[in-house]
Every structure is written in structure tokens, then in C-alpha cells.
Scaffold this motif. Structure first.
Motif, PDB file in Angstrom:
ATOM      1  N   LYS A 152       0.841  -1.267   0.090  1.00 41.75           N
ATOM      2  CA  LYS A 152       0.041   0.178  -0.171  1.00 41.75           C
ATOM      3  C   LYS A 152       0.688   1.188   0.075  1.00 41.75           C
ATOM      4  CE  LYS A 152      -3.934   1.668   2.632  1.00 41.75           C
ATOM      5  NZ  LYS A 152      -4.850   1.442   3.592  1.00 41.75           N
ATOM      6  N   ASN A 153       0.457   2.278  -0.661  1.00 39.94           N
ATOM      7  CA  ASN A 153       1.285   3.484  -1.036  1.00 39.94           C
ATOM      8  C   ASN A 153       0.541   4.588  -0.043  1.00 39.94           C
ATOM      9  OD1 ASN A 153       2.769   5.735  -1.737  1.00 39.94           O
ATOM     10  ND2 ASN A 153       2.323   5.576  -3.825  1.00 39.94           N
ATOM     11  N   ASN A 154       1.120   5.033   1.027  1.00 40.94           N
ATOM     12  CA  ASN A 154       0.616   6.117   1.834  1.00 40.94           C
ATOM     13  C   ASN A 154       1.505   6.929   2.125  1.00 40.94           C
ATOM     14  OD1 ASN A 154      -1.891   4.710   2.142  1.00 40.94           O
ATOM     15  ND2 ASN A 154      -1.572   4.218   4.571  1.00 40.94           N
ATOM     16  N   SER A 155       2.543   7.041   0.932  1.00 42.01           N
ATOM     17  CA  SER A 155       3.647   8.005   0.921  1.00 42.01           C
ATOM     18  C   SER A 155       3.323   9.492   0.646  1.00 42.01           C
ATOM     19  CB  SER A 155       4.821   7.547   0.284  1.00 42.01           C
ATOM     20  OG  SER A 155       4.473   7.673  -1.128  1.00 42.01           O
ATOM     21  N   GLY A 156       1.991   9.614   0.020  1.00 43.79           N
ATOM     22  CA  GLY A 156       1.945  10.987  -0.378  1.00 43.79           C
ATOM     23  C   GLY A 156       2.342  11.462  -1.814  1.00 43.79           C
ATOM     24  N   SER A 157       3.142  10.450  -2.418  1.00 43.80           N
ATOM     25  CA  SER A 157       3.794  10.611  -3.636  1.00 43.80           C
ATOM     26  C   SER A 157       3.378   9.234  -4.483  1.00 43.80           C
ATOM     27  CB  SER A 157       5.523  10.511  -3.399  1.00 43.80           C
ATOM     28  OG  SER A 157       5.639  11.292  -2.508  1.00 43.80           O
ATOM     29  N   LYS A 158       3.589   9.635  -5.911  1.00 42.13           N
ATOM     30  CA  LYS A 158       3.715   8.532  -6.807  1.00 42.13           C
ATOM     31  C   LYS A 158       5.090   7.657  -6.245  1.00 42.13           C
ATOM     32  CE  LYS A 158       4.620   7.235 -11.571  1.00 42.13           C
ATOM     33  NZ  LYS A 158       5.577   6.699 -11.460  1.00 42.13           N
ATOM     34  N   ILE A 159       4.879   6.251  -6.422  1.00 41.85           N
ATOM     35  CA  ILE A 159       6.276   5.547  -6.249  1.00 41.85           C
ATOM     36  C   ILE A 159       6.396   4.325  -7.316  1.00 41.85           C
ATOM     37  CG2 ILE A 159       6.189   5.833  -3.486  1.00 41.85           C
ATOM     38  CD1 ILE A 159       5.146   2.894  -3.439  1.00 41.85           C
ATOM     39  N   ASP A 160       7.712   4.171  -7.549  1.00 43.15           N
ATOM     40  CA  ASP A 160       7.986   2.850  -8.298  1.00 43.15           C
ATOM     41  C   ASP A 160       8.910   2.081  -7.587  1.00 43.15           C
ATOM     42  OD1 ASP A 160       7.025   4.199 -10.819  1.00 43.15           O
ATOM     43  OD2 ASP A 160       8.624   5.185 -11.095  1.00 43.15           O
ATOM     44  N   LEU A 161       8.412   0.835  -7.581  1.00 41.05           N
ATOM     45  CA  LEU A 161       9.259  -0.180  -6.869  1.00 41.05           C
ATOM     46  C   LEU A 161       9.963  -1.111  -8.123  1.00 41.05           C
ATOM     47  CD1 LEU A 161       6.050  -1.486  -5.045  1.00 41.05           C
ATOM     48  CD2 LEU A 161       8.111  -0.590  -3.983  1.00 41.05           C
ATOM     49  N   VAL A 162      11.422  -1.005  -7.884  1.00 39.41           N
ATOM     50  CA  VAL A 162      12.095  -1.512  -9.032  1.00 39.41           C
ATOM     51  C   VAL A 162      12.827  -2.576  -8.574  1.00 39.41           C
ATOM     52  CG1 VAL A 162      13.969  -1.162 -10.384  1.00 39.41           C
ATOM     53  CG2 VAL A 162      12.511   0.772  -9.916  1.00 39.41           C
ATOM     54  N   TYR A 192      14.127  -2.905 -14.962  1.00 39.95           N
ATOM     55  CA  TYR A 192      12.931  -1.867 -15.223  1.00 39.95           C
ATOM     56  C   TYR A 192      11.778  -2.508 -15.889  1.00 39.95           C
ATOM     57  CZ  TYR A 192      16.389   1.427 -13.328  1.00 39.95           C
ATOM     58  OH  TYR A 192      17.338   1.901 -12.734  1.00 39.95           O
ATOM     59  N   SER A 193      11.784  -3.360 -16.376  1.00 44.15           N
ATOM     60  CA  SER A 193      10.713  -4.123 -17.115  1.00 44.15           C
ATOM     61  C   SER A 193       9.699  -4.838 -16.124  1.00 44.15           C
ATOM     62  CB  SER A 193      11.064  -5.209 -18.128  1.00 44.15           C
ATOM     63  OG  SER A 193      11.686  -6.309 -17.681  1.00 44.15           O
ATOM     64  N   LEU A 194      10.332  -5.145 -14.881  1.00 43.47           N
ATOM     65  CA  LEU A 194       9.364  -5.675 -14.029  1.00 43.47           C
ATOM     66  C   LEU A 194       9.070  -4.628 -12.925  1.00 43.47           C
ATOM     67  CD1 LEU A 194      10.947  -9.133 -13.582  1.00 43.47           C
ATOM     68  CD2 LEU A 194       8.868  -8.351 -14.657  1.00 43.47           C
ATOM     69  N   LYS A 195       9.237  -3.270 -13.070  1.00 42.88           N
ATOM     70  CA  LYS A 195       9.131  -2.168 -12.263  1.00 42.88           C
ATOM     71  C   LYS A 195       7.602  -2.341 -11.777  1.00 42.88           C
ATOM     72  CE  LYS A 195       8.827   1.792 -13.903  1.00 42.88           C
ATOM     73  NZ  LYS A 195       9.000   3.106 -14.709  1.00 42.88           N
ATOM     74  N   VAL A 196       7.045  -1.893 -10.659  1.00 38.85           N
ATOM     75  CA  VAL A 196       5.551  -1.957 -10.359  1.00 38.85           C
ATOM     76  C   VAL A 196       5.414  -0.404  -9.864  1.00 38.85           C
ATOM     77  CG1 VAL A 196       3.843  -2.666  -8.731  1.00 38.85           C
ATOM     78  CG2 VAL A 196       5.533  -4.189  -9.472  1.00 38.85           C
ATOM     79  N   SER A 197       4.519   0.431 -10.310  1.00 37.36           N
ATOM     80  CA  SER A 197       4.127   1.913  -9.902  1.00 37.36           C
ATOM     81  C   SER A 197       2.838   1.571  -9.569  1.00 37.36           C
ATOM     82  CB  SER A 197       4.098   2.540 -11.270  1.00 37.36           C
ATOM     83  OG  SER A 197       5.318   2.530 -12.008  1.00 37.36           O
ATOM     84  N   LEU A 198       2.947   2.594  -8.344  1.00 41.02           N
ATOM     85  CA  LEU A 198       1.790   2.567  -7.492  1.00 41.02           C
ATOM     86  C   LEU A 198       1.455   4.274  -7.329  1.00 41.02           C
ATOM     87  CD1 LEU A 198       2.256   0.462  -4.297  1.00 41.02           C
ATOM     88  CD2 LEU A 198       0.365   0.402  -5.896  1.00 41.02           C
ATOM     89  N   ALA A 199       0.380   4.690  -7.808  1.00 42.90           N
ATOM     90  CA  ALA A 199       0.092   6.007  -7.538  1.00 42.90           C
ATOM     91  C   ALA A 199      -0.194   6.526  -6.110  1.00 42.90           C
ATOM     92  CB  ALA A 199      -1.523   6.148  -8.173  1.00 42.90           C
ATOM     93  N   LYS A 200      -0.304   7.854  -5.785  1.00 43.18           N
ATOM     94  CA  LYS A 200      -0.718   8.208  -4.534  1.00 43.18           C
ATOM     95  C   LYS A 200      -1.907   7.237  -3.713  1.00 43.18           C
ATOM     96  CE  LYS A 200      -1.903  12.378  -1.905  1.00 43.18           C
ATOM     97  NZ  LYS A 200      -2.070  13.762  -2.254  1.00 43.18           N
ATOM     98  N   ASP A 201      -1.877   6.728  -2.764  1.00 43.50           N
ATOM     99  CA  ASP A 201      -2.723   6.057  -2.193  1.00 43.50           C
ATOM    100  C   ASP A 201      -3.223   4.625  -2.927  1.00 43.50           C
ATOM    101  OD1 ASP A 201      -3.207   7.845  -0.010  1.00 43.50           O
ATOM    102  OD2 ASP A 201      -4.335   9.102  -1.360  1.00 43.50           O
ATOM    103  N   PHE A 232      10.367   7.618  -5.036  1.00 39.97           N
ATOM    104  CA  PHE A 232       9.327   8.543  -4.699  1.00 39.97           C
ATOM    105  C   PHE A 232       9.457   9.808  -5.630  1.00 39.97           C
ATOM    106  CE2 PHE A 232      10.783   6.372  -0.920  1.00 39.97           C
ATOM    107  CZ  PHE A 232       9.512   6.047  -0.199  1.00 39.97           C
ATOM    108  N   ASN A 233       8.353   9.920  -6.362  1.00 44.16           N
ATOM    109  CA  ASN A 233       8.120  11.027  -7.359  1.00 44.16           C
ATOM    110  C   ASN A 233       9.373  11.138  -8.428  1.00 44.16           C
ATOM    111  OD1 ASN A 233       5.655  11.720  -7.063  1.00 44.16           O
ATOM    112  ND2 ASN A 233       6.087  13.044  -5.250  1.00 44.16           N
TER     113      ASN A 233
END
Length: 153
Positions: free
Chosen positions: A32-42, A51-60, A98-99
Motif C-alpha cells: 500500500k502506498n501511503n507516502s503522499g507521492s507516486k512511487i515505483d518499486l524496482v 525496469y521491465s518488472l517495475k511496479v508503479s503505485l499512484a498516491k494511495d 518517490f516521485n
């Protein structure tokens, strides 16, 4: 008649024991992304970013994996399951970006990297010890991340 009764009772006990041994477990893991930012998990495999398996999570945002497992329970879930494919290799690190301006890199638990002493490390066994787990990335994680000095990629 008494022998038949004993055989029936023994048979029922064996069926009941067999049912207990075949109990299915249901794993439900989330990040869960509660950071207040868009995040990428690489994910890093053998020390190299993929980077092809990177997971992106929008804010919340939240991602979820569910898995049904039958005994002997050798193939349950780990938080690292979000990044691993059958051909991806050995997962050694996960970078949280983060962003695209700050990052933190978590390394797998090894003999030299005792990650049970690192409470925020996504590889920490405390995030893999139950059937239902949620790893939450917080604003504090973002504040404690290292500045990339521009773009992180």
C-alpha cells in the motif's frame, strides 16, 4: 458386530485426519502506498535493476496478490513475490523511488545483512509470517529516502 463398529470408527477417524492434512491456506499480500507521492518499486536481480518488472503505485494506490496453497505449503507468498517471475533470477534488492526524486534500496536478508534489524526493509521476515500481510509505504519512508539530485533514473 463389534469388529464392524471398530472398523467404521477407525475409517471415520482416518477420513477426518486426511481432511485436516489437506486443509488449503489462502495467502493475501498487499503493498500500500501511503507516502503522499507516486512511487515505483524496482526489483534488482543478481544486483542489476530490471525496469521491465517495475511496479508503479499512484498516491494511495495498492497492489494485491492472492494465492491458494495446499499442503505441504512450500509455495506460499513473500513480499518479494510481487517482483519475481519464473525466469527473472534471484531477487537481491528492491528500490523504492518517490516521485522520481528520492529513493531507498532494501537488500535481501542474508547472513551479512540481518534485515530483521531493519524494520522498514520489505524483505524483513515480519512481512512474510502470516497468511494476510500488508506492507505500507509511508510519508516517513519518503522523508527518510535519499535525494537523487534530480531524476533517479
Amino acid at each position: 458386530m463389534k469388529l464392524l463398529s471398530i472398523l467404521i470408527t477407525a475409517g471415520l477417524l482416518m477420513i477426518q485426519c486426511g481432511t485436516d492434512q489437506e486443509e488449503t491456506k489462502y495467502f493475501d499480500y498487499s503493498i500500500k502506498n501511503n507516502s503522499g507521492s507516486k512511487i515505483d518499486l524496482v526489483p534488482y536481480f543478481n544486483g542489476q535493476a530490471n525496469y521491465s518488472l517495475k511496479v508503479s503505485l499512484a498516491k494511495d494506490g495498492i497492489i494485491n496478490l492472492k494465492k491458494e496453497v495446499k499442503p505441504p505449503y512450500n509455495d506460499g507468498l513473500l513480499m518479494s513475490s510481487f517482483f519475481v517471475t519464473p525466469s527473472s533470477g534471484h531477487l537481491t534488492q528492491v528500490e523504492v523511488v518517490f516521485n522520481n526524486t528520492k529513493r531507498v534500496i532494501y537488500q535481501e536478508c542474508t547472513e551479512t545483512n540481518q534485515c530483521f534489524n531493519q524494520p522498514r526493509n520489505i524483505f524483513n521476515p515480519v512481512y512474510n509470517d502470516k497468511e494476510v500481510e500488508t506492507y505500507t509505504i509511508t510519508s516517513e519512508d519518503s522523508q527518510n529516502a535519499t535525494d537523487c539530485g534530480g531524476n533517479c533514473y
